[in-house]
Design an enzyme around this catalytic site. Structure first.
Site, PDB file in Angstrom:
ATOM      1  N   GLY A  82       0.741  -1.203  -0.072  1.00  0.00           N
ATOM      2  CA  GLY A  82       0.064  -0.002  -0.013  1.00  0.00           C
ATOM      3  C   GLY A  82       0.788   1.379  -0.018  1.00  0.00           C
ATOM      4  N   TRP A  84       2.536   2.794  -2.468  1.00  0.00           N
ATOM      5  CA  TRP A  84       2.120   3.729  -3.453  1.00  0.00           C
ATOM      6  C   TRP A  84       0.549   4.357  -3.557  1.00  0.00           C
ATOM      7  CZ3 TRP A  84       4.031   2.559  -9.295  1.00  0.00           C
ATOM      8  CH2 TRP A  84       5.608   2.455  -9.403  1.00  0.00           C
ATOM      9  N   ASP A 105      -4.737  -5.942  -5.866  1.00  0.00           N
ATOM     10  CA  ASP A 105      -3.881  -6.870  -5.603  1.00  0.00           C
ATOM     11  C   ASP A 105      -4.397  -8.020  -5.285  1.00  0.00           C
ATOM     12  OD1 ASP A 105      -0.386  -6.365  -4.713  1.00  0.00           O
ATOM     13  OD2 ASP A 105      -1.483  -8.055  -4.407  1.00  0.00           O
ATOM     14  N   ASP A 121      -7.051 -10.953  -8.655  1.00  0.00           N
ATOM     15  CA  ASP A 121      -5.819 -11.028  -9.765  1.00  0.00           C
ATOM     16  C   ASP A 121      -6.219 -10.207 -11.064  1.00  0.00           C
ATOM     17  OD1 ASP A 121      -3.932 -11.840 -11.652  1.00  0.00           O
ATOM     18  OD2 ASP A 121      -4.232 -13.941 -11.207  1.00  0.00           O
ATOM     19  N   ASP A 145       3.034  -1.292 -10.166  1.00  0.00           N
ATOM     20  CA  ASP A 145       4.375  -2.058  -9.489  1.00  0.00           C
ATOM     21  C   ASP A 145       4.464  -3.575  -9.377  1.00  0.00           C
ATOM     22  OD1 ASP A 145       6.753  -1.214  -8.599  1.00  0.00           O
ATOM     23  OD2 ASP A 145       6.145  -1.139  -6.485  1.00  0.00           O
ATOM     24  N   LYS A 185       6.370  -0.788 -13.623  1.00  0.00           N
ATOM     25  CA  LYS A 185       7.748  -1.611 -13.344  1.00  0.00           C
ATOM     26  C   LYS A 185       8.212  -2.479 -14.536  1.00  0.00           C
ATOM     27  CE  LYS A 185       8.163  -4.105  -9.401  1.00  0.00           C
ATOM     28  NZ  LYS A 185       8.850  -3.162  -8.530  1.00  0.00           N
TER      29      LYS A 185
HETATM   30  C1  LIG Z   1       6.504  -4.750  -5.270  1.00  0.00           C
HETATM   31  S1  LIG Z   1       4.920  -5.081  -4.683  1.00  0.00           S
HETATM   32  C2  LIG Z   1       4.047  -3.472  -4.818  1.00  0.00           C
HETATM   33  C3  LIG Z   1       4.423  -2.449  -3.823  1.00  0.00           C
HETATM   34  C4  LIG Z   1       3.452  -1.259  -3.819  1.00  0.00           C
HETATM   35  N1  LIG Z   1       3.973  -0.548  -4.994  1.00  0.00           N
HETATM   36  C5  LIG Z   1       3.621  -0.575  -2.683  1.00  0.00           C
HETATM   37  O1  LIG Z   1       4.071   0.487  -2.781  1.00  0.00           O
HETATM   38  O2  LIG Z   1       3.561  -0.990  -1.590  1.00  0.00           O
HETATM   39  C6  LIG Z   1       4.098  -6.061  -6.237  1.00  0.00           C
HETATM   40  C7  LIG Z   1       2.839  -6.353  -6.100  1.00  0.00           C
HETATM   41  O3  LIG Z   1       2.310  -6.941  -7.311  1.00  0.00           O
HETATM   42  C8  LIG Z   1       1.250  -7.783  -6.809  1.00  0.00           C
HETATM   43  N2  LIG Z   1       0.860  -8.854  -8.087  1.00  0.00           N
HETATM   44  C9  LIG Z   1       1.762  -9.595  -8.898  1.00  0.00           C
HETATM   45  N3  LIG Z   1       1.202  -9.905  -9.728  1.00  0.00           N
HETATM   46  C10 LIG Z   1      -0.477  -9.383  -9.725  1.00  0.00           C
HETATM   47  C11 LIG Z   1      -1.283  -9.691 -10.460  1.00  0.00           C
HETATM   48  N4  LIG Z   1      -1.552 -10.643 -11.622  1.00  0.00           N
HETATM   49  N5  LIG Z   1      -2.572  -9.142 -10.026  1.00  0.00           N
HETATM   50  C12 LIG Z   1      -2.841  -8.434  -8.768  1.00  0.00           C
HETATM   51  N6  LIG Z   1      -1.553  -8.119  -8.191  1.00  0.00           N
HETATM   52  C13 LIG Z   1      -0.402  -8.678  -8.606  1.00  0.00           C
HETATM   53  C14 LIG Z   1       1.927  -8.633  -5.942  1.00  0.00           C
HETATM   54  O4  LIG Z   1       1.023  -9.400  -5.128  1.00  0.00           O
HETATM   55  C15 LIG Z   1       2.527  -7.765  -5.163  1.00  0.00           C
HETATM   56  O5  LIG Z   1       2.068  -7.117  -3.942  1.00  0.00           O
END
Ligand SMILES: C[S@@+](CC[C@H](N)C(=O)[O-])C[C@H]1O[C@@H](n2cnc3c(N)ncnc32)[C@H](O)[C@@H]1O
Length: 230
Positions: A82, A84, A105, A121, A145, A185
């Site tokens: 959370g 961002w 997420d 998802d 991200d 990203k």
């Molecule tokens: C690097 S973290 C994000 C950090 C976030 N920007 C923050 O500031 O807290 C990446 C996130 O992408 C999510 N994620 C990856 N693939 C996903 C998908 N197909 N659908 C939803 N979320 C996804 C992961 O569960 C993870 O929580």
């Protein structure tokens, strides 16, 4: 404006938290934990009340590129835990009564005031429509991200995260308001030729950004596509 946490002056002794080699952790996990505990961004995020050190990546990119403005509508893909969402909600002045930041997420997370998050998802066919419905209209900014869970095989991890970046770009192109922006990203050396071409066709400027909070040794990079042609 935020500043990169300062490096200690030459000759200064820094107290470093060390984890014993006999801690029972796998060597790679032990090193990760040691680096995490000694990371100045991690320490600062705790002091500033951010959920993640990733918050500073968005802060640094936004300080430079001015993406977040009061009243703008934002979608945050891969929102947990959370950080961002916190930054986007604060800078767009999104409130629980009138939220204009929406996240998604598949991991659950504690609520961020002013930024409701869909626990789903993003690759689910129904996710895009649900996000737009929650936001109540088209976004001015799509952030991603998203990172695929690591498998330990670097190339596989990169390809899976690149795929998420491509799906996020398709989504941004189909929902953004004209003049809107897309930040996602990606990885250095990713297979992004076609993606770059598509973004260049649809946005007036496209470039890579590496905020100081993104670790130098990490291949992570962000794609910033500005001014959607519509
Ligand atoms: C690097 S973290 C994000 C950090 C976030 N920007 C923050 O500031 O807290 C990446 C996130 O992408 C999510 N994620 C990856 N693939 C996903 C998908 N197909 N659908 C939803 N979320 C996804 C992961 O569960 C993870 O929580």
């Amino acid at each position: 404006m935020t500043k990169k946490p300062e490096k200690p002056a030459a000759g200064t002794r820094v107290l470093k938290t060390r984890i014993k080699k006999k801690s029972g952790l796998k060597e790679s996990s032990r090193r990760w934990l040691e680096r995490h505990m000694n990371d100045p961004y991690v320490q600062r995020s705790k002091a500033d009340g951010y959920r993640s050190r990733a918050a500073y990546k968005l802060i640094e990119i936004d300080d430079r590129h001015h993406l977040l403005k009061p009243g703008l509508r934002v979608i945050d893909l891969g929102a947990a835990p959370g950080g961002w969402c916190q930054v986007a909600a604060a800078r767009t002045k999104s409130t629980p009564e009138n939220p204009h930041v929406v996240g998604i997420d598949y991991l659950g997370m504690d609520p961020v005031p002013g930024a409701p998050v869909l626990e789903m998802d993003f690759l689910d066919d129904e996710a895009p429509a649900k996000l737009i419905e929650m936001l109540g209209g088209e976004p001015d900014l799509v952030l991603s991200d998203m990172a695929a869970p690591t498998t330990g095989h670097r190339r596989t991890d990169h390809l899976r995260t690149m795929h998420l970046c491509e799906v996020a770009a398709d989504f941004a192109i189909s929902v953004l308001k004209p003049g809107g922006h897309f930040l996602a990203k990606t990885f250095q050396g990713g297979t992004e030729g076609e993606l770059l071409t598509r973004l260049k066709q649809n946005f007036r400027s496209v470039h890579h950004v590496k905020p100081p909070a993104s670790r130098d040794e990490s291949a992570e990079l962000y794609l910033l596509a500005k001014d959607f042609k519509g």
